[in-house]
Design a protein around this motif. Structure first.
Motif, PDB file in Angstrom:
ATOM      1  N   LYS A   1      13.144  11.359  11.044  1.00  0.00           N
ATOM      2  CA  LYS A   1      12.055  11.834  10.189  1.00  0.00           C
ATOM      3  C   LYS A   1      12.496  13.031   9.360  1.00  0.00           C
ATOM      4  O   LYS A   1      12.211  13.124   8.161  1.00  0.00           O
ATOM      5  CB  LYS A   1      10.833  12.208  11.027  1.00  0.00           C
ATOM      6  CG  LYS A   1      10.058  11.005  11.528  1.00  0.00           C
ATOM      7  CD  LYS A   1       8.841  11.458  12.299  1.00  0.00           C
ATOM      8  CE  LYS A   1       8.038  10.253  12.819  1.00  0.00           C
ATOM      9  NZ  LYS A   1       6.849  10.684  13.589  1.00  0.00           N
ATOM     10  N   ALA A   2      13.202  13.979   9.986  1.00  0.00           N
ATOM     11  CA  ALA A   2      13.676  15.158   9.246  1.00  0.00           C
ATOM     12  C   ALA A   2      14.652  14.758   8.163  1.00  0.00           C
ATOM     13  O   ALA A   2      14.594  15.263   7.031  1.00  0.00           O
ATOM     14  CB  ALA A   2      14.336  16.138  10.223  1.00  0.00           C
ATOM     15  N   ILE A   3      15.569  13.828   8.499  1.00  0.00           N
ATOM     16  CA  ILE A   3      16.542  13.369   7.505  1.00  0.00           C
ATOM     17  C   ILE A   3      15.838  12.678   6.346  1.00  0.00           C
ATOM     18  O   ILE A   3      16.158  12.895   5.173  1.00  0.00           O
ATOM     19  CB  ILE A   3      17.566  12.420   8.170  1.00  0.00           C
ATOM     20  CG1 ILE A   3      18.445  13.221   9.139  1.00  0.00           C
ATOM     21  CG2 ILE A   3      18.427  11.716   7.134  1.00  0.00           C
ATOM     22  CD1 ILE A   3      19.310  12.348  10.029  1.00  0.00           C
TER      23      ILE A   3
ATOM     24  N   ILE B   1      14.238  15.342   4.134  1.00  0.00           N
ATOM     25  CA  ILE B   1      15.238  16.048   3.309  1.00  0.00           C
ATOM     26  C   ILE B   1      15.686  15.158   2.166  1.00  0.00           C
ATOM     27  O   ILE B   1      15.814  15.602   1.015  1.00  0.00           O
ATOM     28  CB  ILE B   1      16.431  16.472   4.182  1.00  0.00           C
ATOM     29  CG1 ILE B   1      15.962  17.594   5.149  1.00  0.00           C
ATOM     30  CG2 ILE B   1      17.593  16.969   3.330  1.00  0.00           C
ATOM     31  CD1 ILE B   1      16.956  17.877   6.253  1.00  0.00           C
ATOM     32  N   ALA B   2      15.893  13.899   2.451  1.00  0.00           N
ATOM     33  CA  ALA B   2      16.322  12.975   1.399  1.00  0.00           C
ATOM     34  C   ALA B   2      15.242  12.833   0.330  1.00  0.00           C
ATOM     35  O   ALA B   2      15.543  12.804  -0.876  1.00  0.00           O
ATOM     36  CB  ALA B   2      16.632  11.613   2.024  1.00  0.00           C
ATOM     37  N   ALA B   3      13.972  12.793   0.758  1.00  0.00           N
ATOM     38  CA  ALA B   3      12.888  12.672  -0.212  1.00  0.00           C
ATOM     39  C   ALA B   3      12.789  13.916  -1.085  1.00  0.00           C
ATOM     40  O   ALA B   3      12.610  13.832  -2.308  1.00  0.00           O
ATOM     41  CB  ALA B   3      11.574  12.436   0.531  1.00  0.00           C
ATOM     42  N   GLU B   4      12.926  15.100  -0.470  1.00  0.00           N
ATOM     43  CA  GLU B   4      12.872  16.338  -1.251  1.00  0.00           C
ATOM     44  C   GLU B   4      14.040  16.403  -2.222  1.00  0.00           C
ATOM     45  O   GLU B   4      13.886  16.835  -3.371  1.00  0.00           O
ATOM     46  CB  GLU B   4      12.891  17.544  -0.311  1.00  0.00           C
ATOM     47  CG  GLU B   4      11.584  17.704   0.473  1.00  0.00           C
ATOM     48  CD  GLU B   4      11.649  18.858   1.463  1.00  0.00           C
ATOM     49  OE1 GLU B   4      12.733  19.480   1.552  1.00  0.00           O
ATOM     50  OE2 GLU B   4      10.627  19.126   2.139  1.00  0.00           O
ATOM     51  N   ARG B   5      15.222  16.003  -1.763  1.00  0.00           N
ATOM     52  CA  ARG B   5      16.394  16.020  -2.633  1.00  0.00           C
ATOM     53  C   ARG B   5      16.189  15.067  -3.811  1.00  0.00           C
ATOM     54  O   ARG B   5      16.503  15.411  -4.964  1.00  0.00           O
ATOM     55  CB  ARG B   5      17.638  15.601  -1.828  1.00  0.00           C
ATOM     56  CG  ARG B   5      18.946  15.724  -2.610  1.00  0.00           C
ATOM     57  CD  ARG B   5      20.087  15.314  -1.718  1.00  0.00           C
ATOM     58  NE  ARG B   5      20.188  16.239  -0.593  1.00  0.00           N
ATOM     59  CZ  ARG B   5      20.941  16.013   0.480  1.00  0.00           C
ATOM     60  NH1 ARG B   5      21.629  14.885   0.600  1.00  0.00           N
ATOM     61  NH2 ARG B   5      21.020  16.911   1.454  1.00  0.00           N
ATOM     62  N   PHE B   6      15.600  13.946  -3.552  1.00  0.00           N
ATOM     63  CA  PHE B   6      15.348  12.987  -4.622  1.00  0.00           C
ATOM     64  C   PHE B   6      14.346  13.551  -5.632  1.00  0.00           C
ATOM     65  O   PHE B   6      14.527  13.433  -6.848  1.00  0.00           O
ATOM     66  CB  PHE B   6      14.838  11.683  -4.008  1.00  0.00           C
ATOM     67  CG  PHE B   6      14.448  10.660  -5.025  1.00  0.00           C
ATOM     68  CD1 PHE B   6      15.446   9.938  -5.709  1.00  0.00           C
ATOM     69  CD2 PHE B   6      13.111  10.412  -5.324  1.00  0.00           C
ATOM     70  CE1 PHE B   6      15.089   8.997  -6.655  1.00  0.00           C
ATOM     71  CE2 PHE B   6      12.762   9.469  -6.265  1.00  0.00           C
ATOM     72  CZ  PHE B   6      13.756   8.761  -6.928  1.00  0.00           C
ATOM     73  N   ASN B   7      13.304  14.215  -5.155  1.00  0.00           N
ATOM     74  CA  ASN B   7      12.307  14.802  -6.056  1.00  0.00           C
ATOM     75  C   ASN B   7      12.910  15.902  -6.920  1.00  0.00           C
ATOM     76  O   ASN B   7      12.626  16.006  -8.116  1.00  0.00           O
ATOM     77  CB  ASN B   7      11.130  15.361  -5.254  1.00  0.00           C
ATOM     78  CG  ASN B   7      10.296  14.255  -4.610  1.00  0.00           C
ATOM     79  OD1 ASN B   7      10.214  13.156  -5.144  1.00  0.00           O
ATOM     80  ND2 ASN B   7       9.690  14.541  -3.461  1.00  0.00           N
TER      81      ASN B   7
END
Length: 751
Positions: A325-327, A330-336
């Protein structure tokens, strides 16, 4: 066909004069009799309802013969009649005559009157009725005869044995010799009542035929209805054809669907066992998979036991879920962030390509225009502020001027009141002087009459009175001869008191008597002396009578003038008192404070004005008194032009003004507030409360009169809630009388 029947019925009704209008009394009588029939089973009905004449020509004769018993009500016994009379009294209905069949006393019909011959018949024989009612009919008509000819009626009534006879045209001849007849519209109208039953039947039949004719309508309407109905029928027939075709197609589809349904059911029955087998296999395999997953999880937990304990989770699966879930976050925030960066990059490149300088100049010009507009608005605002200040100053000046004018108006009103008082005083003085002038004129008339009597006496006694040859020299305006008093002594020519004049008159009378006696002594004719003595005696008697009449006249005139003066003084005392108080009372009745009164706000803080004026101040009781009232905020109008409420307030002001002069201890006011609105009702109620009982003890005003007790009949709550006690009147239906309820309001008064 129906129209012909209706026309025939109209002709019959016209012959019976059925188009006459029933008067209100007949309608009430018929309604009362119907009610009595419904309430009391022993009531038969009216004579006009129970009887009818054998021929139409006898209608008027029977009406005259029956007289007042024509509208009498026939009942079984006297008990029923008493109950009916009791009911009429309770309901306050007009009185009626009742004929009880069992107890009425009648004389039997004289049989030989039926064999008199000619056209003479008993009135009893020309009436058709039920034999049960025979006593009532005999009581109403008795042995009265009816005949066609007046000569025959005279022969029967006034020759030999006398009978009561009535002719067919309504002439009544009694046994005592009186004869009553003539044209009477009321009697002829009453005679038509014998046809009422037939008329009512014909009217009902006519109404039924008219209703039937209305239901059928006219020929054109029937043709239109027929064409509409045929059009509707053809449309419905076409709809039926279309629906039958549609029905056939729906039945074919339904048969096809039934076949398909049967095939599907067969297929379901064939596939169902196989599906059940597959479901069983799936369940067994699912249970095996669950057991294998459980074993795998146990093995993995043993392998990663130490790692789980070091991380602080129960098992590796929990760690994987949280870590994953944390990964993922982080991936979603990086994509945004990457997406936002690219968006800003593209926007920067786009802005670089645009002409920024032109936009800046445009914005600067817009700013300058806005600043100019702002300055113009500020200048307008300043101008408006200055105009507002000047307007406020002018309003203040105008308010001061209004206050000055109000003060001047109040001073003028005071001056007007002062002048009115002066006018009333001057009027009273003028009236007083007029009375004095009239009294002097009366005295002058008396003296003139006395003078004329003396002149006539001197002429009778042939005494020559000295007169002035030229009346113009004396400047006298009196008619007749002007007497010369120059030969009198100077002392006699001067004015003296009444006592001195009486003394001088007595001396002259004594001298005249001595001269007369001396003349008598010198006259030797004794016959002339006797004649003179007789004439003198007559003259003395006439003089005594004249003096007595004059004294009586003077006494009556003095008493009359005294009573007249007393009446005038009493009237003026009452009028002056009422006239001076009516304005104050009317002002108090119409004046109200600025706060709300009776739930309605008031703006009439000044109140109205009212005045009384005499049409003839000299003799006011022989002429009228003009009453003028001007309600607040309204111009002057005559009393008939005021509204009902304004007239009521003016009348109450006059009533209370009269009360202030001659107070009465008790008042009964019956719905005086009927024409008043809530505001005026509250004012009148407050005034009456202030003058009644407790209110009068708190507020005493000698000019406006002392307190009084009052009973007020009212339907408005904002009137009677100011009373000290309430008395309610209601009808007791059980006992058939009125009852009262009382309620003391003094316990609930606000302190």
């Amino acid at each position: 066909m129906l129209k012909a029947k209706i026309n025939d019925l109209d002709n019959q009704l016209r012959e019976l004069k059925a188009d006459r209008n029933e008067n209100e009394r007949d309608v009430r009588l018929s309604e009362t009799v119907k009610t009595l029939k419904r309430l009391f089973p022993g009531v038969r009905g009216r004579m006009t309802e129970l009887c009818r004449t054998t021929q139409k020509k006898y209608n008027l004769a029977v009406t005259v013969a029956m007289g007042r018993f024509m509208d009498a009500v026939v009942v079984e016994d006297d008990h029923t009649g008493k109950e009916c009379i009791k009911y009429l009294k309770e309901q306050r209905l007009p009185p009626q005559t009742f004929i009880p069949l069992q107890s009425v006393r009648v004389k039997p019909v004289t049989e030989r009157l039926r064999t008199l011959g000619g056209t003479a018949k008993l009135v009893f024989d020309v009436i058709e009725f039920d034999r049960v009612l025979e006593k009532a009919v005999v009581f109403a008509v008795g042995n009265t005869l009816v005949c066609d000819d007046l000569n025959e009626a005279k022969r029967l009534s006034w020759s030999g044995q006398r009978f009561k006879v009535v002719t067919t045209d309504g002439i009544l001849l009694t046994k005592s010799g009186t004869m009553t007849g003539g044209t009477s519209g009321g009697m002829e109208a009453r005679s038509h009542k014998w046809d009422d039953k037939k008329v009512e039947g014909l009217k009902r039949k006519k109404e039924d035929l008219e209703v039937e004719l209305e239901e059928l309508g006219s020929i054109r309407e029937m043709q239109l209805k027929e064409s509409e109905a045929s059009g509707k029928i053809s449309g419905l027939e076409k709809k039926i054809q279309y629906t039958e075709i549609e029905k056939k197609s729906i039945e074919d589809k339904l048969n096809k669907l039934k076949v398909e349904k049967r095939n599907i059911e067969d297929e379901i029955g064939r596939v169902k066992p196989e599906v059940q087998k597959l479901v069983n296999v799936i369940t067994t395999r699912a249970s095996k998979i669950l057991s294998l997953e459980q074993r795998i999880n146990d093995i993995v937990d043993r392998v990663y036991k130490k790692f789980s304990e070091s991380v602080g989770v129960k098992n590796i699966r929990e760690y994987e879920e949280s870590h994953l879930k944390a990964i993922e976050q982080i991936a979603a925030e990086r994509f945004n962030l990457h997406k936002q960066q690219s968006k800003l990059k593209y926007q920067l490149e786009y802005e670089k390509k645009l002409d920024v300088g032109a936009r800046i100049t445009k914005l600067e010009s817009t700013v300058l225009n806005l600043k100019k507009n702002l300055k113009e608005v500020e200048e307008k605002q300043n101008k408006l502020k200055s105009a507002t200040e000047t307007a406020n100053s002018e309003i203040g000046d105008l308010n001061e001027e209004v206050q000055d004018w109000k003060a001047k108006a109040e001073e003028c009103e005071k001056d007007i009141q002062v002048w009115k008082k002066k006018i009333s005083a001057a009027t009273s003085n003028i009236t007083k002087h007029n009375r004095q002038i009239k009294s002097k004129e009366t005295l002058i008339e008396q003296l003139t009459q006395r003078k004329q009597e003396i002149v006539e006496k001197c002429e009778l006694e042939q005494i020559d009175l000295p007169t002035v040859s030229d009346p113009m020299e004396t400047e006298s305006s009196s008619q007749g001869p002007v007497f010369d008093f120059s030969s009198l002594n100077r002392s006699l020519q001067q004015k003296s008191k009444q006592s001195e004049r009486d003394k001088i008159e007595a001396e002259f009378t004594q001298k005249i008597a001595s001269l007369m006696s001396e003349i008598a002594r010198t006259a030797p004719n004794m016959k002339a002396l006797d004649q003179y003595d007789a004439v003198l005696e007559k003259e003395k008697a006439a003089s005594k009578e004249w003096e007595a009449a004059r004294d009586e006249q003077n006494r009556v005139t003095a008493e009359y003038n005294k009573v007249k003066q007393m009446r005038h003084e009493l009237f003026m005392d009452a009028f002056n008192h009422i006239s001076s108080n009516i304005n104050k009372i009317y002002n108090e009745l119409t004046k109200s404070n600025t706060q709300s009164v009776g739930g309605i706000s008031s703006t009439h803080a000044v109140g109205g004005t009212a005045h009384l004026n005499l049409e003839n101040p000299d003799e006011p009781y022989l002429y009228g008194i003009k009453y003028s009232a001007m309600p607040p905020t309204k111009r002057y109008r005559d009393m008939p032009q005021l509204s009902g409420g304004e007239k009521t307030v003016a009348a109450l002001a006059l009533l209370f003004s009269i009360h202030s002069f001659k107070p009465s201890p008790f008042f009964i006011l019956d719905e005086v507030d009927a024409a008043l609105d809530n505001l005026n009702v509250a004012k009148v109620a407050s005034f009456i409360q202030s003058k009644s009982c407790g209110g009068a003890r708190l507020e005493r005003n000698v000019e406006l009169g002392s307190g009084f007790q009052s009973i007020v009949i009212s339907l408005k709550d904002n009137f009677y809630d100011k009373a000290e006690a309430l008395v309610g009147v209601y009808r007791d239906s059980d006992k058939g009388c009125s009852r009262t309820l009382t309620f003391d309001l003094t316990k609930y008064r606000e302190s």
